[in-house]
Design a protein around this motif. Structure first.
Motif, mmCIF file in Angstrom:
data_model
loop_
_atom_site.group_PDB
_atom_site.id
_atom_site.type_symbol
_atom_site.label_atom_id
_atom_site.label_comp_id
_atom_site.label_asym_id
_atom_site.label_seq_id
_atom_site.Cartn_x
_atom_site.Cartn_y
_atom_site.Cartn_z
ATOM 1 N N SER A 1 1.191 -1.197 0.039
ATOM 2 C CA SER A 1 0.187 0.110 -0.332
ATOM 3 C C SER A 1 0.790 0.891 0.033
ATOM 4 O O SER A 1 2.176 1.645 0.165
ATOM 5 N N TYR A 2 -0.115 2.726 -0.089
ATOM 6 C CA TYR A 2 1.178 3.788 -0.723
ATOM 7 C C TYR A 2 0.959 3.883 0.526
ATOM 8 O O TYR A 2 -0.153 4.731 1.497
ATOM 9 N N GLN A 3 2.509 4.638 1.538
ATOM 10 C CA GLN A 3 2.228 6.320 2.282
ATOM 11 C C GLN A 3 3.425 6.837 1.857
ATOM 12 O O GLN A 3 4.478 6.662 0.763
ATOM 13 N N GLY B 1 8.183 6.915 -3.538
ATOM 14 C CA GLY B 1 9.445 5.388 -3.195
ATOM 15 C C GLY B 1 7.857 5.325 -1.826
ATOM 16 O O GLY B 1 7.024 6.098 -1.477
ATOM 17 N N THR B 2 7.284 4.262 -1.479
ATOM 18 C CA THR B 2 6.408 3.276 -0.543
ATOM 19 C C THR B 2 6.807 2.261 0.030
ATOM 20 O O THR B 2 7.420 1.269 -1.067
ATOM 21 N N PRO B 3 6.976 2.683 1.032
ATOM 22 C CA PRO B 3 8.060 1.062 1.701
ATOM 23 C C PRO B 3 6.764 -0.111 1.369
ATOM 24 O O PRO B 3 5.012 0.464 1.490
ATOM 25 N N VAL B 4 7.091 -1.511 1.422
ATOM 26 C CA VAL B 4 5.407 -2.692 1.079
ATOM 27 C C VAL B 4 6.576 -3.648 1.587
ATOM 28 O O VAL B 4 7.494 -4.072 1.033
ATOM 29 N N THR C 1 10.223 -3.708 1.099
ATOM 30 C CA THR C 1 10.933 -3.515 0.293
ATOM 31 C C THR C 1 10.718 -1.823 0.163
ATOM 32 O O THR C 1 9.640 -1.375 0.814
ATOM 33 N N LEU C 2 11.747 -1.107 -0.354
ATOM 34 C CA LEU C 2 11.601 0.091 -0.588
ATOM 35 C C LEU C 2 10.088 0.363 -2.115
ATOM 36 O O LEU C 2 11.388 0.203 -3.159
ATOM 37 N N TYR C 3 9.663 0.290 -2.327
ATOM 38 C CA TYR C 3 9.148 0.406 -3.826
ATOM 39 C C TYR C 3 8.435 1.847 -4.577
ATOM 40 O O TYR C 3 8.626 2.531 -4.035
ATOM 41 N N LEU C 4 9.375 2.194 -5.783
ATOM 42 C CA LEU C 4 9.733 3.148 -6.211
ATOM 43 C C LEU C 4 8.784 3.133 -7.157
ATOM 44 O O LEU C 4 8.274 2.212 -8.400
ATOM 45 N N ARG C 5 8.257 4.045 -8.003
ATOM 46 C CA ARG C 5 7.161 4.582 -8.889
ATOM 47 C C ARG C 5 7.891 5.379 -9.407
ATOM 48 O O ARG C 5 7.261 6.987 -9.319
ATOM 49 N N PRO C 6 8.102 5.574 -10.815
ATOM 50 C CA PRO C 6 8.069 6.799 -11.604
ATOM 51 C C PRO C 6 7.612 6.257 -12.852
ATOM 52 O O PRO C 6 6.889 5.828 -12.639
ATOM 53 N N TYR C 7 7.141 7.873 -12.171
ATOM 54 C CA TYR C 7 5.964 8.001 -13.643
ATOM 55 C C TYR C 7 5.713 9.012 -14.237
ATOM 56 O O TYR C 7 6.981 9.964 -13.695
ATOM 57 N N MET C 8 4.883 9.825 -15.384
ATOM 58 C CA MET C 8 5.300 10.221 -16.095
ATOM 59 C C MET C 8 4.328 10.846 -16.393
ATOM 60 O O MET C 8 2.892 9.730 -17.118
ATOM 61 N N PRO D 1 4.462 15.841 -1.178
ATOM 62 C CA PRO D 1 3.656 15.029 -2.011
ATOM 63 C C PRO D 1 2.255 15.400 -3.647
ATOM 64 O O PRO D 1 1.882 14.515 -3.549
ATOM 65 N N MET D 2 2.422 16.588 -2.674
ATOM 66 C CA MET D 2 0.935 17.046 -3.906
ATOM 67 C C MET D 2 1.777 17.505 -5.204
ATOM 68 O O MET D 2 2.990 18.025 -5.060
ATOM 69 N N ILE D 3 0.474 16.973 -6.526
ATOM 70 C CA ILE D 3 0.527 17.659 -7.290
ATOM 71 C C ILE D 3 -0.601 18.486 -7.969
ATOM 72 O O ILE D 3 -1.451 17.770 -7.696
ATOM 73 N N THR D 4 -0.346 20.156 -8.361
ATOM 74 C CA THR D 4 -1.358 20.623 -8.423
ATOM 75 C C THR D 4 -0.914 20.935 -10.013
ATOM 76 O O THR D 4 0.211 21.218 -10.576
ATOM 77 N N MET D 5 -2.239 21.139 -11.397
ATOM 78 C CA MET D 5 -2.143 20.925 -12.830
ATOM 79 C C MET D 5 -3.549 21.401 -13.168
ATOM 80 O O MET D 5 -4.622 21.704 -12.065
ATOM 81 N N SER D 6 -2.898 22.184 -13.808
ATOM 82 C CA SER D 6 -4.553 22.927 -14.924
ATOM 83 C C SER D 6 -5.839 21.377 -14.859
ATOM 84 O O SER D 6 -5.961 19.839 -15.248
ATOM 85 N N GLU D 7 -7.106 21.894 -14.670
ATOM 86 C CA GLU D 7 -7.763 20.395 -15.487
ATOM 87 C C GLU D 7 -8.731 20.447 -15.890
ATOM 88 O O GLU D 7 -8.872 19.137 -16.491
ATOM 89 N N CYS D 8 -7.517 20.690 -17.189
ATOM 90 C CA CYS D 8 -7.701 20.258 -18.678
ATOM 91 C C CYS D 8 -6.651 19.549 -18.718
ATOM 92 O O CYS D 8 -6.377 19.014 -20.325
#
Ligand code: PLP
Ligand code: COI
Length: 343
Positions: free
Chosen positions: A14-16, A151-154, A123-130, A40-47
């Protein structure tokens, strides 16, 4: 560095949010220098492109502590390469592979307190994303993108760890011929949500998908590739253009051939070979799942029980799993270039 006060042995998948994540922007037609962020937060356009047309790709890899106390990742160069290919297919500007690996290093270095200790099984699960972050309203790629790694420990992906699981043959398709099954795009998972929720409601751990064109061949599960062991102890590995080229699977093929002297047969696997009880072991493999044994498959009420049973992992899957984990944890010598040492 002092470790976080976490019950490492009992973590679930799970995510923390952890202390630092890596962020890089694609703006003005170029990737800008990446940096660490505590937000940990992302702000972006509604579109934003990701919100409207699901323009996103991601990866998954793990950082963990080896027997001799180093913190390492397993083959991050292959994740960098796969994400590069995923981005190209999605008309996104690929993130340079060397910067991807450097990003991994930075995130792990900044979060060593979150890397579970050796022997904990976590493990520390790493999540690269784009994802496309700038607005698009006509169907088109976004102009600007963001690349991130958190990353999040899982703990284990499936409750029960290596207890055999029961899966069903899905009524739904995962990947179309000439579609996106071979890349790690968020859209592949969005379209599997209904199937996985249904499978869970029915008491199954996962779905097996057949090929969409003919529904005669085994593809993969929602989050992992599938492996079989036949009566001659050959590792039989479904081959298809529409499944994800799993790094775990490719590594296991090497382990089987070079460490365990097994024969490996990578080929299309027909569903009637499975219903015809040709295989004595079955498992799924992936970063999150490592190898999880499949004890039973339910194909619309027809039950396929593998001789390895529902009590424990079969002997061949066990050997593969132990050898791969041994290589990852520094207990068995790794092939050149597999272990990326960070600390
Ligand atoms: N197949 C799918 C659909 C996945 O989501 C994953 C997970 O990454 C895999 C296979 C396994 O790939 P890997 O071993 O590279 O993690
Ligand atoms: C992984 O194994 O890393 C995955 O991405 C599988 C799943 C969590 C989507």
């Amino acid at each position: 560095m002092e470790k976080k006060n976490i019950d490492w042995e009992n973590l679930s998948f799970s995510y923390q949010a952890i202390d630092q994540r890596y962020v890089a922007d694609y703006a003005d037609g170029a990737w800008q220098p990446g940096h660490l962020s505590s937000d940990p937060m992302i702000t972006m356009s509604e579109c934003a492109g990701v919100l409207q047309y699901s323009q996103s790709v991601f990866e998954g890899l793990k950082a963990y502590t080896t027997k001799d106390g180093h913190i390492v990742c397993f083959r991050p160069d292959l994740n960098a390469e796969r994400m590069y290919n995923s981005a190209l297919r999605m008309e996104m500007p690929p993130y340079p592979k060397n910067l991807f690996v450097e990003g991994v290093r930075k995130v792990v270095e900044a979060n060593t307190a979150w890397v579970p200790p050796y022997g904990s099984g976590a493990t520390l699960y790493l999540r690269p994303y784009m994802f496309g972050i700038s607005p698009v309203i006509g169907v088109a790629p976004a102009r600007d993108y963001q690349f991130r790694i958190f990353g999040t420990p899982v703990g284990p992906y499936f409750k029960g760890g290596v207890k055999p699981i029961i899966v069903k043959v899905s009524d739904f398709d995962r990947a179309a011929p000439r579609g996106t099954g071979h890349i790690k795009a968020g859209l592949n998972y969005a379209m599997s949500m209904h199937a996985i929720v249904t499978a869970h409601q029915e008491g199954f751990a996962e779905n097996i998908y057949l090929d969409a064109a003919t529904r005669t061949k085994v593809e993969e599960t929602g989050g992992a590739n599938i492996l079989f062991v036949d009566g001659d102890n050959t590792l039989v590995v479904p081959k298809s253009d529409t499944i994800l080229p799993s790094i775990t699977r490719r590594s296991l093929v090497y382990v089987a051939e070079h460490y365990l002297n097994m024969k490996v047969d990578e080929r299309p696997v027909y569903w009637d070979e499975v219903t015809g009880h040709k295989f004595k072991e079955c498992g799924l493999c992936g970063t999150a799942a490592v190898i999880s044994p499949i004890g039973r498959i339910n194909d619309h009420g027809t039950i396929i029980d593998f001789p390895s049973g529902m009590e424990e992992i079969g002997p061949v899957m066990k050997k593969l799993r132990e050898t791969l984990l041994g290589i990852q944890m520094g207990e068995i010598e790794a092939p050149e270039g597999w272990i990326f040492q960070i600390v």
